[in-house]
Design a protein around this motif. Structure first.
Motif, PDB file in Angstrom:
ATOM      1  N   GLY A 248     -18.077  -9.221  12.470  1.00 53.91           N
ATOM      2  CA  GLY A 248     -18.954 -10.361  12.737  1.00 53.91           C
ATOM      3  C   GLY A 248     -20.259 -10.251  11.970  1.00 53.91           C
ATOM      4  O   GLY A 248     -20.866 -11.263  11.632  1.00 53.91           O
ATOM      5  N   ASN A 249     -20.709  -9.012  11.697  1.00 54.50           N
ATOM      6  CA  ASN A 249     -21.886  -8.807  10.859  1.00 54.50           C
ATOM      7  C   ASN A 249     -21.474  -8.535   9.415  1.00 54.50           C
ATOM      8  O   ASN A 249     -21.827  -9.265   8.514  1.00 54.50           O
ATOM      9  N   ASP A 250     -20.721  -7.454   9.225  1.00 55.37           N
ATOM     10  CA  ASP A 250     -20.390  -7.019   7.866  1.00 55.37           C
ATOM     11  C   ASP A 250     -19.094  -7.624   7.348  1.00 55.37           C
ATOM     12  O   ASP A 250     -18.858  -7.627   6.144  1.00 55.37           O
ATOM     13  N   MET A 251     -18.235  -8.093   8.241  1.00 54.83           N
ATOM     14  CA  MET A 251     -16.998  -8.750   7.811  1.00 54.83           C
ATOM     15  C   MET A 251     -16.557  -9.755   8.859  1.00 54.83           C
ATOM     16  O   MET A 251     -16.946  -9.662  10.015  1.00 54.83           O
ATOM     17  N   THR A 252     -15.760 -10.723   8.370  1.00 56.59           N
ATOM     18  CA  THR A 252     -15.239 -11.782   9.238  1.00 56.59           C
ATOM     19  C   THR A 252     -13.780 -12.025   8.853  1.00 56.59           C
ATOM     20  O   THR A 252     -13.225 -11.304   8.032  1.00 56.59           O
ATOM     21  N   ASP A 253     -13.208 -13.093   9.404  1.00 64.72           N
ATOM     22  CA  ASP A 253     -11.815 -13.402   9.071  1.00 64.72           C
ATOM     23  C   ASP A 253     -11.657 -13.939   7.646  1.00 64.72           C
ATOM     24  O   ASP A 253     -10.540 -14.183   7.200  1.00 64.72           O
ATOM     25  N   ASP A 254     -12.773 -14.100   6.937  1.00 61.98           N
ATOM     26  CA  ASP A 254     -12.692 -14.455   5.510  1.00 61.98           C
ATOM     27  C   ASP A 254     -12.413 -13.242   4.636  1.00 61.98           C
ATOM     28  O   ASP A 254     -12.186 -13.393   3.440  1.00 61.98           O
ATOM     29  N   ASN A 255     -12.483 -12.037   5.215  1.00 59.46           N
ATOM     30  CA  ASN A 255     -12.327 -10.816   4.419  1.00 59.46           C
ATOM     31  C   ASN A 255     -11.018 -10.107   4.711  1.00 59.46           C
ATOM     32  O   ASN A 255     -10.555 -10.068   5.849  1.00 59.46           O
ATOM     33  N   THR A 256     -10.438  -9.533   3.644  1.00 58.11           N
ATOM     34  CA  THR A 256      -9.272  -8.671   3.826  1.00 58.11           C
ATOM     35  C   THR A 256      -9.761  -7.251   4.147  1.00 58.11           C
ATOM     36  O   THR A 256     -10.918  -6.916   3.862  1.00 58.11           O
ATOM     37  N   PRO A 257      -8.875  -6.421   4.702  1.00 53.13           N
ATOM     38  CA  PRO A 257      -9.272  -5.017   4.951  1.00 53.13           C
ATOM     39  C   PRO A 257      -9.708  -4.320   3.659  1.00 53.13           C
ATOM     40  O   PRO A 257     -10.605  -3.471   3.701  1.00 53.13           O
ATOM     41  N   HIS A 258      -9.110  -4.682   2.525  1.00 50.58           N
ATOM     42  CA  HIS A 258      -9.458  -4.023   1.252  1.00 50.58           C
ATOM     43  C   HIS A 258     -10.875  -4.364   0.826  1.00 50.58           C
ATOM     44  O   HIS A 258     -11.602  -3.513   0.321  1.00 50.58           O
ATOM     45  N   GLU A 259     -11.286  -5.604   1.070  1.00 51.17           N
ATOM     46  CA  GLU A 259     -12.675  -5.977   0.774  1.00 51.17           C
ATOM     47  C   GLU A 259     -13.632  -5.197   1.659  1.00 51.17           C
ATOM     48  O   GLU A 259     -14.775  -4.944   1.274  1.00 51.17           O
ATOM     49  N   CYS A 260     -13.180  -4.814   2.835  1.00 52.45           N
ATOM     50  CA  CYS A 260     -14.024  -4.082   3.783  1.00 52.45           C
ATOM     51  C   CYS A 260     -13.990  -2.581   3.541  1.00 52.45           C
ATOM     52  O   CYS A 260     -14.603  -1.820   4.303  1.00 52.45           O
ATOM     53  N   GLY A 261     -13.261  -2.153   2.516  1.00 52.94           N
ATOM     54  CA  GLY A 261     -13.159  -0.710   2.264  1.00 52.94           C
ATOM     55  C   GLY A 261     -12.258  -0.017   3.268  1.00 52.94           C
ATOM     56  O   GLY A 261     -12.344   1.192   3.457  1.00 52.94           O
ATOM     57  N   LEU A 262     -11.401  -0.814   3.922  1.00 53.60           N
ATOM     58  CA  LEU A 262     -10.509  -0.239   4.934  1.00 53.60           C
ATOM     59  C   LEU A 262      -9.088  -0.078   4.405  1.00 53.60           C
ATOM     60  O   LEU A 262      -8.143   0.067   5.171  1.00 53.60           O
ATOM     61  N   GLY A 263      -8.966  -0.058   3.090  1.00 50.81           N
ATOM     62  CA  GLY A 263      -7.655   0.132   2.473  1.00 50.81           C
ATOM     63  C   GLY A 263      -7.005   1.438   2.904  1.00 50.81           C
ATOM     64  O   GLY A 263      -5.775   1.527   3.009  1.00 50.81           O
ATOM     65  N   ARG A 264      -7.825   2.470   3.197  1.00 49.42           N
ATOM     66  CA  ARG A 264      -7.252   3.761   3.616  1.00 49.42           C
ATOM     67  C   ARG A 264      -6.612   3.685   5.005  1.00 49.42           C
ATOM     68  O   ARG A 264      -5.906   4.621   5.407  1.00 49.42           O
ATOM     69  N   PHE A 265      -6.872   2.606   5.726  1.00 49.36           N
ATOM     70  CA  PHE A 265      -6.234   2.424   7.028  1.00 49.36           C
ATOM     71  C   PHE A 265      -5.090   1.403   6.949  1.00 49.36           C
ATOM     72  O   PHE A 265      -4.640   0.877   7.972  1.00 49.36           O
ATOM     73  N   ILE A 292     -17.296  -4.052   0.284  1.00 49.31           N
ATOM     74  CA  ILE A 292     -18.499  -3.599   0.980  1.00 49.31           C
ATOM     75  C   ILE A 292     -19.001  -2.308   0.344  1.00 49.31           C
ATOM     76  O   ILE A 292     -18.218  -1.416   0.038  1.00 49.31           O
ATOM     77  N   ARG A 293     -20.299  -2.243   0.154  1.00 48.84           N
ATOM     78  CA  ARG A 293     -20.949  -1.072  -0.415  1.00 48.84           C
ATOM     79  C   ARG A 293     -22.160  -0.680   0.444  1.00 48.84           C
ATOM     80  O   ARG A 293     -22.810  -1.552   1.042  1.00 48.84           O
ATOM     81  N   SER A 294     -22.457   0.619   0.457  1.00 54.51           N
ATOM     82  CA  SER A 294     -23.738   1.070   0.975  1.00 54.51           C
ATOM     83  C   SER A 294     -24.781   0.806  -0.099  1.00 54.51           C
ATOM     84  O   SER A 294     -24.490   0.934  -1.295  1.00 54.51           O
ATOM     85  N   LEU A 295     -25.979   0.444   0.343  1.00 57.59           N
ATOM     86  CA  LEU A 295     -27.061   0.104  -0.579  1.00 57.59           C
ATOM     87  C   LEU A 295     -28.347   0.785  -0.124  1.00 57.59           C
ATOM     88  O   LEU A 295     -28.558   0.969   1.083  1.00 57.59           O
ATOM     89  N   VAL A 322     -26.253  -9.044   1.453  1.00 57.09           N
ATOM     90  CA  VAL A 322     -26.494  -7.957   2.395  1.00 57.09           C
ATOM     91  C   VAL A 322     -26.237  -8.486   3.799  1.00 57.09           C
ATOM     92  O   VAL A 322     -26.644  -9.595   4.137  1.00 57.09           O
ATOM     93  N   SER A 323     -25.527  -7.714   4.622  1.00 57.37           N
ATOM     94  CA  SER A 323     -25.213  -8.161   5.982  1.00 57.37           C
ATOM     95  C   SER A 323     -25.855  -7.293   7.066  1.00 57.37           C
ATOM     96  O   SER A 323     -25.943  -7.718   8.219  1.00 57.37           O
ATOM     97  N   SER A 324     -26.268  -6.073   6.751  1.00 60.96           N
ATOM     98  CA  SER A 324     -26.936  -5.191   7.721  1.00 60.96           C
ATOM     99  C   SER A 324     -27.956  -4.355   6.970  1.00 60.96           C
ATOM    100  O   SER A 324     -27.657  -3.895   5.861  1.00 60.96           O
ATOM    101  N   ALA A 325     -29.125  -4.128   7.582  1.00 63.17           N
ATOM    102  CA  ALA A 325     -30.147  -3.302   6.925  1.00 63.17           C
ATOM    103  C   ALA A 325     -31.075  -2.704   7.963  1.00 63.17           C
ATOM    104  O   ALA A 325     -31.291  -3.288   9.028  1.00 63.17           O
ATOM    105  N   GLY A 338     -23.489  -4.267   2.333  1.00 63.58           N
ATOM    106  CA  GLY A 338     -23.332  -5.613   1.803  1.00 63.58           C
ATOM    107  C   GLY A 338     -22.070  -5.739   0.998  1.00 63.58           C
ATOM    108  O   GLY A 338     -21.487  -4.752   0.550  1.00 63.58           O
ATOM    109  N   MET A 339     -21.635  -6.983   0.848  1.00 60.92           N
ATOM    110  CA  MET A 339     -20.450  -7.299   0.048  1.00 60.92           C
ATOM    111  C   MET A 339     -20.923  -7.520  -1.382  1.00 60.92           C
ATOM    112  O   MET A 339     -21.865  -8.299  -1.601  1.00 60.92           O
TER     113      MET A 339
END
Ligand code: THG
Length: 370
Positions: A248-265, A292-295, A322-325, A338-339
């Motif tokens: 809801g903050n860093d990702m939503t239903d517009d994002n795939t797990p791979h965009e979220c860096g959750l490809g390892r899961f 998603i990247r750390s910034l 940026v979605s969280s800071a 951020g994405m």
């Protein structure tokens, strides 16, 4: 400068620990799964330092359980996630992306396998129950799906194990990361897992019955007095440093797990039955075009990020958001998530964040700070 208050009502659910949280001086709440979730006790920064030094009790009852039980429970679980669950045994917890038929993220819960025919999905902030119930009914599955009276209480921080052993016995020390065991508390069976939404170590007790909330809260508070136990909550600074995502903050239903860096899961090839499998196989072929990247954001302490902040090149072209800071004292910089578009996601790339207070330089990180 006083912020507006949230009007309480019956729709905004209290938790079995709310009276303890209030006695501990909670200063702010957010709403999560229609339930109160504390966000500040002493201050976000004081809470951060204390979390890294001592031990905290977190009222995370808002991490509601979607329980699935019945002969088709395992089948339904695999329909929900691209993570291959075939090797998962009772006693394990898995962090599982949940995706819809387009491969979009619906939630990023912890799955708890209680038995072959009984699972909990410990959900992030979205109404996953309705998706699960809809699939169970639509596919005529032999399962019951509901939200049981189970409320997680997290014990987090470097002294968490010492505190837990005093209340539950030394056997809690044998619980491995993302595993759980059953423990008795005042005659009630409780699931205790080594997990939690911080990188400081700790446990989560799936408190069985609202009536047990305050007895357990009080027992832990009393047992931990000399350990400097204090009420705490998922800490904004620590979780951004750690790269822990917030649905809801860093990702939503517009994002795939791979965009979220959750490809390892994800094991999309072998996750036969997953509703989003075909869609994910299609997008996985090319790979994500943003991730998603750390910034690290330069300058002094930033305000709360309660809307996207555009991420641009020095020339002004938008390449992400940026979605969280938060300002991280232990790193002497603002940390953020951020994405970022593929063309600018390499570590070391210098970008510009357009915050409400003005432009700030920022640098893409290789990995989370913690
Ligand atoms: N615990 C429980 N339920 C939850 C959360 C939790 N529900 C909501 C929310 N948190 C779900 N989101 C997350 C995000 C990250 C992790 C757990 C839940 C997490 N991730 C580790 C990581 O990414 O490094 C470890 C994952 C792994 O190695 O399997 O812990 O916190 N009950």
């Amino acid at each position: 400068m006083s912020a507006p208050l949230l009007s309480p009502s019956r729709r905004l659910r209290r938790t079995p620990f709310s009276s303890g949280v209030e006695a501990a001086g909670v200063k702010a709440y957010t709403v999560y799964n229609h339930m109160l979730l504390p966000t500040v006790f002493r201050s976000v920064e004081e809470d951060y330092h204390h979390l890294k030094q001592a031990v905290q009790l977190w009222d995370v009852a808002c991490e509601r359980q979607v329980e699935i039980r019945g002969p088709d429970a395992g089948k339904l679980m695999q329909m929900l996630t691209p993570r291959d669950l075939r090797r998962m045994v009772a006693g394990q917890c898995y962090y599982v992306p949940i995706v819809d038929e387009t491969g979009g993220m619906l939630n990023d819960p912890v799955a708890v396998k209680l038995a072959d025919d009984r699972w909990w999905i410990s959900i992030a902030d979205s109404d996953l129950l309705y998706w699960v119930k809809g699939l169970a009914f639509g596919y005529r599955l032999d399962v019951l799906v509901d939200e049981p009276d189970i409320s997680p209480l997290a014990v987090q921080g470097p002294r968490a194990e010492a505190l837990m052993a005093r209340v539950f016995g030394d056997a809690v020390k044998d619980i491995r990361f993302f595993r759980f065991a059953h423990f008795d508390f005042q005659g009630r069976d409780m699931v205790v897992a080594r997990s939690g939404y911080s990188k400081q170590g700790g446990f989560e007790i799936y408190v069985n019955g609202s009536d047990m909330g305050m007895p357990l809260w009080n027992a832990l508070m009393e047992a931990g007095r000399d350990l400097d136990v204090h009420a705490g909550c998922p800490n904004l600074i620590e979780r951004i440093e750690s790269g822990l995502l917030s649905y809801g903050n860093d990702m939503t239903d517009d994002n795939t797990p791979h965009e979220c860096g959750l490809g390892r899961f994800c094991d999309t090839q072998s996750a036969i039955g997953c509703i989003g499998r075909d869609a994910l196989l299609r997008v996985a072929k090319e790979g994500p075009v943003q991730q998603i990247r750390s910034l690290a954001i330069e300058g002094d302490r930033l305000g709360l990020c309660d809307r996207y902040w555009p991420l641009c090149t020095p020339a002004g072209e938008q390449v992400g958001r940026v979605s969280s800071a938060a300002y991280a004292p232990d790193f002497g910089t603002n940390v953020a998530l951020g994405m970022v578009r593929m063309t600018h996601w390499d570590a070391g790339t210098a970008l510009v964040v357009h915050t409400p207070g003005g432009k700030r330089g920022c640098v893409v990180q290789e990995k989370p700070f913690n």
